[in-house]
Design an enzyme around this catalytic site. Sequence first.
Site, PDB file in Angstrom:
ATOM      1  NE  ARG A 180     -45.850 -33.989  17.426  1.00 15.34           N
ATOM      2  CZ  ARG A 180     -46.297 -33.568  16.232  1.00 15.34           C
ATOM      3  NH1 ARG A 180     -45.937 -32.400  15.755  1.00 15.34           N
ATOM      4  NH2 ARG A 180     -47.135 -34.326  15.544  1.00 15.34           N
ATOM      5  CG  HIS A 207     -48.634 -27.479  16.672  1.00 21.40           C
ATOM      6  ND1 HIS A 207     -48.385 -28.498  17.555  1.00 21.40           N
ATOM      7  CD2 HIS A 207     -48.430 -28.013  15.434  1.00 21.40           C
ATOM      8  CE1 HIS A 207     -48.051 -29.592  16.880  1.00 21.40           C
ATOM      9  NE2 HIS A 207     -48.070 -29.313  15.596  1.00 21.40           N
TER      10      HIS A 207
END
Length: 312
Positions: free
Chosen positions: A227, A275
Amino acid sequence: MVKAVVAAQSADNTQRWREAFQRAWPEAQFHAWAGRGSPSLDAPYAIVWRPPAELFLHETALKAVFNLGAGVDSLLQMPELPPSLPVVRLEDAGMAAQMTEYVVYGLVRASRGFDRYEAAQGNARWRQLPAICRDDWPVGVMGMGAMGAEVARVVARLGYPVAGWSRSARRMAGVENHVGQAGLAAFLSRTRVLVNLLPLTPDTENILNYRNLSRLLAGGYLINVARGQHLVEDDLLTLLDEGRIAGAMLDVFRSEPLPSDHPFWHRRDVIVTPHVAAITLQSAAVAQVVGKIRDLERGVAVSGVVDRDSGY
Ligand code: NAP
Ligand code: GLV
């Protein structure tokens, strides 16, 4: 008849997921979340990815919520999520293999100097680099769960020295084990390529900071695939400018999409991907969630239930 409400980020996505669940289990009823204006479905199960907060205020008969991803940080941050509602996350479901490919690509690109060959090709320059010694490239994997353990196993199989860092002891052949805060400094100071696969929790936020990253061996390289909130981005930029970190491959960012004026976009020592290190695979995810709902309906406990106290 088993009933579930499906809510993803957009109406189109929600429809696609609902149809896939319905195809996999025609005898059950899968409903798309239609907003708080429609009557409550009284569904015992919700299947979600970044759902609207109103879902949890409207559907009050839920017995479990299934997250269509491995990371549950954004779901757990929703104040509307009932504190005692069991949250079940995806476990691997085809993501560990993708994650391993991504990490191996970043590791081998850095260790074998493929960035230098790309630059040399730009100048039509034929220049052979010497063979590498893998012992010069010790890899450290933070987080030895569904993703990290597979990454560590494959990288060790390739012959790189590998250590893993986790909260509890995790024994794995060929992989050094470092545990908890007490083991962090020793783990970092034997690592050159640091791979972050921790869940985002209050304990792990900002863990990739100046102090920790500057402990890496000379020529350190960061691969952050967990993250964006794990990384203090300005600290990484400072370490790159100081030459204390040689480069980074980053898939996740504090702000996504990464703003077009962000310095990461324009640095030759940083690789940016949007991502995509491990994408949720619909068929594998549907099979896993359907299997777990069937188990719950038969009174069988399921794995992947998030510990709300530790946040993963
Ligand atoms: P997981 O199975 O829950 O594993 C988490 C690991 O982190 C465990 O080994 C755990 O230790 C360790 N850990 C947790 N808190 C810790 C702490 N404070 N100190 C040290 N170790 C700690 O998770 P996963 O399925 O492997 O997924 C990991 C993360 O990858 C997800 O949360 C998500 O954020 C990210 N992800 C990213 C993508 C992408 O495309 N970029 C895709 C999928 C997932 P124990 O073993 O002792 O419990
Ligand atoms: C993706 O980032 C996931 O957590 O599955």
